[in-house]
Design an enzyme around this catalytic site. Structure first.
Site, PDB file in Angstrom:
ATOM      1  N   HIS A   1      39.795  20.786  -4.952  1.00  0.00           N
ATOM      2  CA  HIS A   1      39.448  21.623  -3.800  1.00  0.00           C
ATOM      3  C   HIS A   1      39.373  23.066  -4.282  1.00  0.00           C
ATOM      4  O   HIS A   1      40.039  23.438  -5.244  1.00  0.00           O
ATOM      5  CB  HIS A   1      40.550  21.533  -2.728  1.00  0.00           C
ATOM      6  CG  HIS A   1      40.677  20.192  -2.095  1.00  0.00           C
ATOM      7  ND1 HIS A   1      39.979  19.821  -0.976  1.00  0.00           N
ATOM      8  CD2 HIS A   1      41.427  19.117  -2.444  1.00  0.00           C
ATOM      9  CE1 HIS A   1      40.301  18.589  -0.639  1.00  0.00           C
ATOM     10  NE2 HIS A   1      41.183  18.124  -1.523  1.00  0.00           N
TER      11      HIS A   1
ATOM     12  N   HIS B   1      36.585   9.521   0.050  1.00  0.00           N
ATOM     13  CA  HIS B   1      38.030   9.587   0.269  1.00  0.00           C
ATOM     14  C   HIS B   1      38.401   9.054   1.653  1.00  0.00           C
ATOM     15  O   HIS B   1      37.669   9.240   2.615  1.00  0.00           O
ATOM     16  CB  HIS B   1      38.542  11.029   0.110  1.00  0.00           C
ATOM     17  CG  HIS B   1      38.812  11.394  -1.318  1.00  0.00           C
ATOM     18  ND1 HIS B   1      38.828  12.684  -1.769  1.00  0.00           N
ATOM     19  CD2 HIS B   1      39.102  10.618  -2.399  1.00  0.00           C
ATOM     20  CE1 HIS B   1      39.104  12.689  -3.063  1.00  0.00           C
ATOM     21  NE2 HIS B   1      39.264  11.449  -3.474  1.00  0.00           N
TER      22      HIS B   1
ATOM     23  N   ASP C   1      35.101  18.327   1.550  1.00  0.00           N
ATOM     24  CA  ASP C   1      35.968  18.812   0.466  1.00  0.00           C
ATOM     25  C   ASP C   1      35.054  19.251  -0.660  1.00  0.00           C
ATOM     26  O   ASP C   1      34.107  18.551  -0.991  1.00  0.00           O
ATOM     27  CB  ASP C   1      36.881  17.681  -0.037  1.00  0.00           C
ATOM     28  CG  ASP C   1      37.872  17.230   1.032  1.00  0.00           C
ATOM     29  OD1 ASP C   1      37.961  17.906   2.079  1.00  0.00           O
ATOM     30  OD2 ASP C   1      38.533  16.194   0.817  1.00  0.00           O
TER      31      ASP C   1
ATOM     32  N   HIS D   1      32.149  12.201   1.533  1.00  0.00           N
ATOM     33  CA  HIS D   1      32.575  11.512   0.315  1.00  0.00           C
ATOM     34  C   HIS D   1      33.486  10.343   0.669  1.00  0.00           C
ATOM     35  O   HIS D   1      33.876  10.177   1.818  1.00  0.00           O
ATOM     36  CB  HIS D   1      33.230  12.478  -0.673  1.00  0.00           C
ATOM     37  CG  HIS D   1      34.495  13.123  -0.193  1.00  0.00           C
ATOM     38  ND1 HIS D   1      34.510  14.076   0.793  1.00  0.00           N
ATOM     39  CD2 HIS D   1      35.786  12.956  -0.585  1.00  0.00           C
ATOM     40  CE1 HIS D   1      35.766  14.487   0.994  1.00  0.00           C
ATOM     41  NE2 HIS D   1      36.567  13.809   0.167  1.00  0.00           N
TER      42      HIS D   1
ATOM     43  N   HIS E   1      40.340  21.143   7.850  1.00  0.00           N
ATOM     44  CA  HIS E   1      40.937  20.501   6.683  1.00  0.00           C
ATOM     45  C   HIS E   1      41.934  21.434   5.987  1.00  0.00           C
ATOM     46  O   HIS E   1      41.808  21.730   4.802  1.00  0.00           O
ATOM     47  CB  HIS E   1      39.813  20.089   5.710  1.00  0.00           C
ATOM     48  CG  HIS E   1      40.194  19.035   4.721  1.00  0.00           C
ATOM     49  ND1 HIS E   1      40.997  19.291   3.626  1.00  0.00           N
ATOM     50  CD2 HIS E   1      39.866  17.719   4.640  1.00  0.00           C
ATOM     51  CE1 HIS E   1      41.130  18.185   2.913  1.00  0.00           C
ATOM     52  NE2 HIS E   1      40.466  17.208   3.508  1.00  0.00           N
TER      53      HIS E   1
HETATM   54 ZN   LIG Z   1      38.426  14.483  -0.639  1.00  0.00          ZN
HETATM   55 ZN   LIG Z   2      39.797  15.581   2.295  1.00  0.00          ZN
END
Ligand SMILES: [Zn+2]
Ligand SMILES: [Zn+2]
Length: 857
Positions: free
Chosen positions: A433, A91, A207, A89, A455
């Site tokens: 999340h 981010h 995520d 993604h 993560h």
């Molecule tokens: Zn993210």
């Molecule tokens: Zn992340």
């Protein structure tokens, strides 16, 4: 690995298990190395190596650092070996170092391809321009320029959710790689990847969120045929739990309302894209339901987000049913310029922002590290009426995290002056999340054999690991959990369980455990199918073609000699002419031996495993003709019978060499009666070794022979040998009588004499048909019935036994042994007897007339 067996689709489809080694040797190690996001949140970058292929998932920066310090440990990898980079993604912690990798490492020197979903790619471009602008402002530690970003941008491939992408083949590895993306919730365009390398399956979640919200489709465990072997999973929230969504939303709107009521301003630091859209939708809805709030402005300060709203509008079809139904009614929930919206987007900073009175301001960055959100925080911090609401996850070391401890003062960004903090600080997680409940449920459903946690900060991660371990232990699930640090390599050894579906006629066979099923194993698009070769075209669309093989040989022996040897090896052969009129012998219905020229011979066959094998043996037979003892015998021996009998081929089809029949390609079956039987061949074989061989049948001995050669000769021989033996026996008997007086020895001697007598009787009158071999004064009888050998002389007996053994291996036609050709049970030698008998009656000879043939060659 934990074997999970699932039924194949359709009841008529049987499922056969293939030995893993049988396919690709799946015992190899898979390596998973984290260049970032190992026991930390930020700079996600995960390297998967297997079977010589290298896949990288995500290439992000660490939001708490700037410049080179924010990069993952890129030096750990030779980027020219990377086959693909998959971005989950947009981010920054997942995508912002992509340009750096594409432009400033040796990635360009390789053949790697970069992939991201369509919406991710669309947002990525705006986001990266913004990232370059923000990160270069007042700093010369910039990672790359905007033009570098744009140069690499065009090389990024994009895909749709659930679209299966097959990677281009590699020049260094034969392993194929494909991946499929699945919606991950989280933000627009976010996906998880199911990556398959040579059949091994890895799920990289990125995520993800499984919670229903206003605009996104939550992540769901896909309905896959087989679970992944490895799951690389985010662990941001460790064992924490999110509050139920509706309670959380009520808490949030109540908090906003109370801050406004006390005359304060509300600061909502957010990432420009992601949760911000969800919060705007919540506020817009709340304002619509509460007219008393409608005079209070909600500002959304983000030129980036406003630019990206076009992307959001464009991808409404990928969003939740809620958004789609609104859109169908003509309401675009992301169009904040529409009349009934209470959101006031500000795309040119905060110059137009009126904050003298209560207001709500949503601004980025979410971590309050710089920019508009930080500027407003520093301005509003001293006023206790104001309130700060943190709604997302904050990494360690950023202002959004520091201020949650409610310090009395904060440091100003420029100059570091202390600013009193009196504004209220609240944290309501609208994180996209998964929390512990959601994450563990998802992992349970995926049920991989290996789980790698990424993560997550070290404490969250280890708590999650402990909780999952307990959970798995209770259920007796043997899942290995790993929490690697950055740069650490996890080596996974697993044996892939491979399934092959049996289709077509093979599927109709009733399967019982441990019954082997054989067929053609067809590997296509990562699945295996077991088929009968006859079903190949129907089920796979594969066409079959025949390859005609041809070998030419110089021929120095006669055509007849070739025939003789081939018949010996293969039994019945067909003979005739091919389409061109070339004399041809067809061996076992597969291999044609053609006399293409007087001194040349061609062997032709349709290529195939069995056919090649037969052709090889034909070749060996033909090449071995010249050196064969039987051939030598054939061309030199003057057998006593050869003039007196018509040869057995007399009634055979006209020899091909002299046939002028134009009837092409028509093969005639040789008459079985004229073929030398195995008994004939055994006799001929022994004859070629020992010279004096004959067939003796007791029934012929009992009746006086009617001038038959065989019987006559036997008669004479028997007498001769008998006399010699008798003399010898006498001599033997006289010796011990003079020298030894011992009774026991005398007894033994009597036994020996008895044995000699028995043998002599046996010689004179065998009880069953035998082939008699004579060597000087000795003899050996090979019983036709069971091929046992009786002899008066042990060395001769041994020699005959071994020759019989060799002979039987040679004279048994391959056609009698080959499956599917001829009967499974070869006739015994005794069966041949009546044929020989018949021939003796007709021709007066028990031996095949091969010598006759050789003489004429
Ligand atoms: Zn993210
Ligand atoms: Zn992340």
């Amino acid at each position: 690995m934990a074997p999970v067996k699932r039924k194949g689709p359709g009841d008529t489809v049987g499922v056969a298990q293939i030995s893993p080694e049988g396919i690709t040797g799946l015992d190899d190690e898979m390596e998973v190395q984290l260049l970032g996001a190992g026991q930390e949140v930020g700079r996600s970058c995960c390297v998967i190596r297997y079977k010589g292929r290298t896949i990288v998932c995500d290439a992000g920066v660490h939001p708490a650092f700037s410049g080179m310090a924010a990069l993952p440990f890129l030096d750990e990898l030779d980027w020219s070996t990377v086959d693909a980079i998959l971005i989950t993604h947009f981010h920054l912690d997942h995508a912002a170092c992509l340009t750096y990798v594409m432009e400033k490492t040796n990635f360009k020197e390789g053949n790697g391809v970069v992939y991201m979903s369509h919406p991710t790619k669309a947002v990525y471009r705006y986001l990266m321009s913004d990232f370059v602008r923000v990160s270069t402002a007042g700093s010369d530690d910039n990672l790359f320029t905007e033009s570098e970003m744009l140069a690499s941008f065009d090389q990024i491939q994009s895909f749709d959710f659930e679209q299966e992408i097959l990677l281009p083949p590699s020049s260094t590895s034969s392993a194929s790689v494909r991946f499929t993306s699945f919606a991950a919730g989280h933000v627009l365009g976010a996906c998880m990847f199911l990556i398959e390398v040579a059949g091994a399956r890895v799920l990289y979640t990125g995520d993800y969120s499984t919670e229903e919200d206003r605009h996104l489709v939550p992540a769901k465990v896909p309905n896959w045929e087989r679970p992944p072997d490895v799951m690389i999973c985010e662990s941001t929230y460790g064992v924490q739990s999110h509050e139920p969504r509706l309670e959380k939303e009520a808490q949030f709107t109540n908090l906003v309302r109370s801050i406004l009521k006390r005359g304060g301003r509300v600061l909502l630091p957010v990432f420009a894209l992601g949760r911000a859209q969800e919060l705007l939708l919540i506020l817009d809805e709340y304002w619509a339901e509460h007219p008393e709030l409608q005079h209070i402005p909600i500002y959304y300060v983000s030129s980036l987000a406003i630019k990206c709203m076009d992307v959001y509008r464009q991808y409404i079809h990928t969003m939740s049913p809620n958004v789609r139904s609104k859109f169908a009614r003509g309401i675009n929930p992301f169009d904040f310029k529409r009349k009934d919206s209470f959101i006031r987007p500000l795309d040119r900073g905060i110059s137009k922002l009126n904050d003298r009175n209560p207001c709500v301001v949503m601004a980025s960055p979410g971590f309050l590290t710089s920019g508009v959100s930080r500027e407003l925080l520093e301005k509003w911090a001293p006023d206790p009426r104001n309130g700060l609401i943190i709604t997302g996850y904050s990494v360690e070391g950023v202002m959004a995290r520091t201020i949650m401890n409610e310090p009395t003062e904060i440091a100003a960004l420029n100059g570091g002056a202390k600013i009193a903090r009196r504004l209220s600080v609240d944290y309501i997680s609208f994180s996209a999340h998964v929390d512990y409940t959601q994450n563990s449920k998802f992992i349970d459903e995926v049920m991989p054999s290996h789980l790698i946690l990424v993560h997550g900060e070290v404490n969250n991660m280890s708590r999650l690991r402990a909780a999952l371990k307990t959970r798995f232990a209770e259920r007796k699930n043997d899942v290995q959990i790993y929490t690697p640090r950055n740069v650490e390599t996890v080596k996974l050894k697993f044996r892939g369980e491979r399934m092959a579906k049996a289709l077509g006629s093979l599927a109709q066979t009733a399967l019982t455990p441990a019954t082997p099923l054989s067929g053609l194993l067809v590997s296509k698009d990562f699945s295996y199918t077991l088929l009968s070769p006859a079903d190949l075209r129907e089920f796979t669309g594969l066409s079959t073609s025949l390859i005609l093989q041809r070998q030419r040989l110089a021929l120095s022996v006669s055509w007849d000699l070739v025939r003789w040897h081939l018949q010996g090896m293969y039994g019945k052969i067909k003979e005739g002419r091919d389409a061109e009129g070339t004399p041809t012998m067809r061996v076992m219905e597969t291999v044609d031996v053609k006399m293409t020229d007087k001194h040349e011979l061609a062997i032709e066959w349709v290529g195939g495993v069995t056919n090649d094998m037969i052709a090889d043996s034909v070749l060996a037979v033909v090449l071995g003709i010249e050196g064969s003892p039987a051939s030598v015998k054939k061309t030199t021996d003057d057998h006593p019978h050869h003039h007196s009998h018509p040869h057995p081929y007399a009634e055979a089809p006209t020899p091909p060499a002299t046939t002028d029949e134009p009837e092409a390609a028509k093969m005639e079956d040789e008459e079985a009666a004229v073929l030398p039987t195995r008994l004939d061949r055994l006799i001929a074989f022994l004859d070629s070794y020992f010279g004096q061989v004959e067939l003796i049948r007791p029934e012929e001995l009992s009746t006086p022979p009617a001038n038959g050669d065989v019987a006559h000769e036997a008669d004479v021989d028997v007498k001769g040998v008998a006399e010699e033996t008798a003399v010898k026996v006498e001599a033997d008997e006289s010796e011990p009588a003079e020298k030894v007086e011992d009774k026991a020895e005398a007894e033994a001697e009597r036994e020996a004499a008895k044995e000699r007598k028995r043998l002599e009787d046996e010689r004179q009158r065998p009880r069953a048909p035998v082939i008699r071999v004579k060597l000087d004064e000795h003899w050996a009888d090979v019983k036709v019935e069971d091929l046992t050998v009786v002899s008066d002389y042990t060395p001769l007996q041994r020699r005959v036994e071994s020759v019989v053994q060799i002979a039987m291996a040679i004279v048994t036609p391959l056609s009698a042994l080959a499956p599917g050709k001829g009967s499974a049970k070869a006739p015994t030698l005794a069966d041949d007897l009546h044929k020989v008998k018949k021939r003796v009656a007709e021709n007066g000879s028990a031996l095949p007339a091969v010598q006759e043939e050789a003489a004429s060659a």
